[in-house]
Design a protein around this motif. Structure first.
Motif, PDB file in Angstrom:
ATOM      1  N   UNK A 109       6.336   6.177  -3.529  1.00 30.36           N
ATOM      2  CA  UNK A 109       5.267   5.263  -3.952  1.00 30.36           C
ATOM      3  C   UNK A 109       5.819   3.847  -4.074  1.00 30.36           C
ATOM      4  N   UNK A 110       5.003   2.887  -3.625  1.00 31.85           N
ATOM      5  CA  UNK A 110       5.306   1.476  -3.825  1.00 31.85           C
ATOM      6  C   UNK A 110       4.002   0.697  -3.793  1.00 31.85           C
ATOM      7  N   UNK A 111       4.034  -0.499  -4.332  1.00 32.92           N
ATOM      8  CA  UNK A 111       2.911  -1.423  -4.206  1.00 32.92           C
ATOM      9  C   UNK A 111       3.441  -2.842  -4.228  1.00 32.92           C
ATOM     10  N   UNK A 112       2.788  -3.703  -3.467  1.00 35.07           N
ATOM     11  CA  UNK A 112       3.081  -5.138  -3.451  1.00 35.07           C
ATOM     12  C   UNK A 112       1.790  -5.842  -3.830  1.00 35.07           C
ATOM     13  N   UNK A 113       1.732  -6.311  -5.064  1.00 32.40           N
ATOM     14  CA  UNK A 113       0.557  -7.036  -5.539  1.00 32.40           C
ATOM     15  C   UNK A 113       0.819  -8.528  -5.440  1.00 32.40           C
ATOM     16  N   UNK A 114      -0.138  -9.255  -4.887  1.00 29.66           N
ATOM     17  CA  UNK A 114      -0.044 -10.711  -4.838  1.00 29.66           C
ATOM     18  C   UNK A 114      -1.171 -11.263  -5.699  1.00 29.66           C
ATOM     19  N   UNK A 115      -0.789 -11.886  -6.810  1.00 26.30           N
ATOM     20  CA  UNK A 115      -1.754 -12.412  -7.781  1.00 26.30           C
ATOM     21  C   UNK A 115      -1.806 -13.922  -7.707  1.00 26.30           C
ATOM     22  N   UNK A 116      -3.014 -14.466  -7.637  1.00 29.46           N
ATOM     23  CA  UNK A 116      -3.152 -15.916  -7.696  1.00 29.46           C
ATOM     24  C   UNK A 116      -2.868 -16.394  -9.117  1.00 29.46           C
ATOM     25  N   UNK A 117      -2.881 -17.682  -9.323  1.00 32.41           N
ATOM     26  CA  UNK A 117      -2.517 -18.230 -10.631  1.00 32.41           C
ATOM     27  C   UNK A 117      -3.556 -17.938 -11.704  1.00 32.41           C
ATOM     28  N   UNK A 118      -4.693 -17.412 -11.320  1.00 33.75           N
ATOM     29  CA  UNK A 118      -5.709 -16.994 -12.296  1.00 33.75           C
ATOM     30  C   UNK A 118      -5.586 -15.503 -12.615  1.00 33.75           C
ATOM     31  N   UNK A 119      -4.524 -14.868 -12.109  1.00 40.12           N
ATOM     32  CA  UNK A 119      -4.145 -13.471 -12.358  1.00 40.12           C
ATOM     33  C   UNK A 119      -5.013 -12.465 -11.617  1.00 40.12           C
ATOM     34  N   UNK A 120      -5.828 -12.905 -10.669  1.00 33.29           N
ATOM     35  CA  UNK A 120      -6.559 -11.960  -9.829  1.00 33.29           C
ATOM     36  C   UNK A 120      -5.634 -11.395  -8.754  1.00 33.29           C
ATOM     37  N   UNK A 121      -5.711 -10.077  -8.532  1.00 37.35           N
ATOM     38  CA  UNK A 121      -4.977  -9.460  -7.433  1.00 37.35           C
ATOM     39  C   UNK A 121      -5.705  -9.785  -6.133  1.00 37.35           C
ATOM     40  N   UNK A 122      -5.166 -10.716  -5.354  1.00 40.97           N
ATOM     41  CA  UNK A 122      -5.783 -11.056  -4.077  1.00 40.97           C
ATOM     42  C   UNK A 122      -5.600  -9.950  -3.050  1.00 40.97           C
ATOM     43  N   UNK A 123      -4.489  -9.220  -3.151  1.00 41.16           N
ATOM     44  CA  UNK A 123      -4.236  -8.103  -2.253  1.00 41.16           C
ATOM     45  C   UNK A 123      -3.201  -7.191  -2.895  1.00 41.16           C
ATOM     46  N   UNK A 124      -3.328  -5.889  -2.645  1.00 37.28           N
ATOM     47  CA  UNK A 124      -2.296  -4.917  -3.008  1.00 37.28           C
ATOM     48  C   UNK A 124      -1.945  -4.161  -1.733  1.00 37.28           C
ATOM     49  N   UNK A 125      -0.744  -4.384  -1.251  1.00 42.03           N
ATOM     50  CA  UNK A 125      -0.239  -3.702  -0.061  1.00 42.03           C
ATOM     51  C   UNK A 125       0.687  -2.588  -0.526  1.00 42.03           C
ATOM     52  N   UNK A 126       0.400  -1.346  -0.123  1.00 40.89           N
ATOM     53  CA  UNK A 126       1.248  -0.271  -0.603  1.00 40.89           C
ATOM     54  C   UNK A 126       0.834   1.082  -0.105  1.00 40.89           C
ATOM     55  N   UNK A 127       1.286   2.101  -0.819  1.00 38.52           N
ATOM     56  CA  UNK A 127       1.028   3.488  -0.445  1.00 38.52           C
ATOM     57  C   UNK A 127      -0.457   3.739  -0.230  1.00 38.52           C
ATOM     58  N   UNK A 128      -1.274   3.230  -1.126  1.00 37.69           N
ATOM     59  CA  UNK A 128      -2.715   3.490  -1.065  1.00 37.69           C
ATOM     60  C   UNK A 128      -3.380   2.773   0.092  1.00 37.69           C
ATOM     61  N   UNK A 129      -2.944   1.572   0.405  1.00 40.51           N
ATOM     62  CA  UNK A 129      -3.689   0.721   1.332  1.00 40.51           C
ATOM     63  C   UNK A 129      -3.130   0.698   2.748  1.00 40.51           C
ATOM     64  N   UNK A 130      -1.805   0.691   2.903  1.00 41.36           N
ATOM     65  CA  UNK A 130      -1.239   0.608   4.249  1.00 41.36           C
ATOM     66  C   UNK A 130      -0.356   1.800   4.589  1.00 41.36           C
ATOM     67  N   UNK A 131      -0.091   2.675   3.601  1.00 40.50           N
ATOM     68  CA  UNK A 131       0.708   3.853   3.866  1.00 40.50           C
ATOM     69  C   UNK A 131       2.196   3.577   3.810  1.00 40.50           C
ATOM     70  N   UNK A 132       2.975   4.538   4.305  1.00 39.25           N
ATOM     71  CA  UNK A 132       4.418   4.471   4.172  1.00 39.25           C
ATOM     72  C   UNK A 132       5.163   3.919   5.361  1.00 39.25           C
ATOM     73  N   UNK A 133       4.444   3.376   6.353  1.00 38.17           N
ATOM     74  CA  UNK A 133       5.109   2.889   7.572  1.00 38.17           C
ATOM     75  C   UNK A 133       5.574   1.447   7.464  1.00 38.17           C
ATOM     76  N   UNK A 134       5.108   0.725   6.456  1.00 40.85           N
ATOM     77  CA  UNK A 134       5.504  -0.666   6.309  1.00 40.85           C
ATOM     78  C   UNK A 134       4.768  -1.582   7.271  1.00 40.85           C
TER      79      UNK A 134
END
Length: 427
Positions: A109-134
């Motif tokens: 499991x992994x996740x890469x969350x990118x949060x703007x300065x207002x703390x909203x998650x603009x995107x979460x790239x990880x196991x759930x969204x893109x899978x384990x292939x990178x």
């Protein structure tokens, strides 16, 4: 404002999103209150950025790694987890886009969350969204052309990239470190951020920093209404110093009262559906920034807080408590129960204990399950002894404490409330 009005305002946490819509004048403490709460996520992000970039060798647009799981000495971010290794970068996209490479991690499991300065998650790239292939992704700031592979739009020129990589600890750490090293970020040389006031600064300094942060990372057009109401404090001014002080005091009281305004269902508070992507729910956004900065959206992880002895999330007893969990939980990831000591300003950190155990979860070695596979977790300041010791989650030697339950990749029945956890009870 009297106490009744203050409680009504704090009660908005459970009743309606957004802040109270009231006409503002330059001498209006209500506008100062709303301005303080609106800007609090920006202030908390800037404070965290300054603290983390102050570490030796840290710089913008560069990934840094935490090589050990969080423990009682970890005080950078409130409510840390003890399940994943963190890697992080603060982005500066003012000079162009950045390129993020995610390595193939297979079933880890992994996740890469990118949060703007207002703390909203603009995107979460990880196991759930893109899978384990990178893959490779281009992080694009506002107004920039979408050039490069997999362009991913970020709402503000500056942002926080936060990577979580699951590890079982022990012998798995070397492989987890290798996974961390596979993440790569390339971007223009960033500018060292300016210094900004903290949340406890005097009103004049706080609002000056808020204005500077809003200039550096402009808000979306959907916030024009609240910015109009708070213009004396977040815009060009002028404002009355006494009104500013009164409004800031009221806002800070609301953040304190918010700790006791959660709604608990069968002994647990459950996150709102808009956790991590707040829209115009400015008050909820401010409270999460203070109590759980960096929270993931609910589709990725659900954070539940136990009601405690007072029904508001605080445990104070010296006796033994029990949490019973079924053999199988409705999630596709992992779960953990974390123990935190509560600080006076509403934040939560791991507490020192003789086992060096800060959480119990599905990967904790040596747990003893019941005959039907169910699990009883024993919680208390002292070792419960006997067979219960294997399932003991130590509490602080003294003072209040809180329990948070994390469930990663929750299934629909957990997300929509068909499944509810059993309460923590006195044994």
């Amino acid at each position: 404002m009297n106490r009744r009005e203050l409680l009504v305002t704090a009660g908005m946490l459970g009743l309606a999103p957004g802040l109270a819509a009231r006409a503002a004048t330059p001498a209006d403490a209500t506008a100062a209150r709303d301005a303080y709460l609106y800007a609090l996520p920006l202030i908390e992000m800037a404070t965290t950025r300054a603290r983390m970039l102050g570490a030796p060798g840290a710089a913008v647009n560069r990934i840094d790694h935490t090589r050990a799981l969080a423990d009682h000495t970890s005080r950078r971010v409130t409510t840390p987890n003890n399940d994943t290794l963190y890697s992080w970068a603060f982005l500066d996209l003012t000079r162009g886009s950045a390129t993020l490479t995610i390595p193939p991690l297979g079933k880890r499991y992994y996740s890469v969350a990118v949060m703007d300065m207002f703390t909203n998650n603009n995107v979460v790239l990880g196991t759930r969204t893109i899978g384990g292939e990178g893959g490779t992704f281009t992080l694009v700031g506002p107004g920039q052309g979408a050039m490069g592979p997999n362009p991913t739009r970020i709402a503000t020129p500056h942002a926080w990239l936060l990577i979580r990589v699951l590890t079982d600890g022990g012998e798995d750490m070397a492989a987890a470190h290798k996974a961390q090293d596979g993440f790569d970020l390339k971007g223009p040389a960033g500018v060292a951020p300016a210094a900004y006031a903290a949340r406890d600064a005097a009103p004049e300094a706080y609002f000056a920093s808020a204005r500077a942060l809003l200039a550096s990372d402009p808000p979306p057009p959907t916030d024009l209404r609240v910015l109009g109401r708070t213009a004396p404090f977040l815009g060009a001014g002028p404002y009355d110093a006494a009104a500013a002080a009164a409004g800031v005091d009221e806002a800070r009281a609301i953040t304190v009262l918010a700790k006791g305004r959660q709604t608990f269902v069968n002994g647990w508070s459950y996150p709102r559906p808009n956790l991590g992507d707040y829209g115009q729910d400015y008050l909820y956004r401010a409270i999460v920034a203070l109590q759980g900065l960096g929270a993931l959206p609910v589709a990725e992880a659900m954070y539940m807080k136990a009601a405690g002895d007072d029904g508001a999330g605080n445990f104070t007893g010296d006796g033994l408590y029990r949490l019973s969990l079924p053999a199988h939980l409705p999630l596709d990831g992992f779960w953990s129960l974390s123990m935190y000591e509560a600080t006076a300003d509403g934040q939560f950190f791991f507490t020192d204990n003789p086992l060096g155990r800060y959480t119990i979860g599905d990967r904790t070695p040596g747990l003893k399950r019941n005959a039907d596979g169910a699990l009883d977790i024993w919680i208390g300041r002292a070792d419960p002894g006997g067979d219960r010791s294997a399932n003991w989650l130590p509490a602080p030697k003294s003072g209040p404490f809180a329990l948070y339950l994390r469930a990663y990749l929750p299934r629909p029945e957990l997300l929509d409330g068909r499944f509810r956890f059993s309460p923590v009870v006195k044994a």
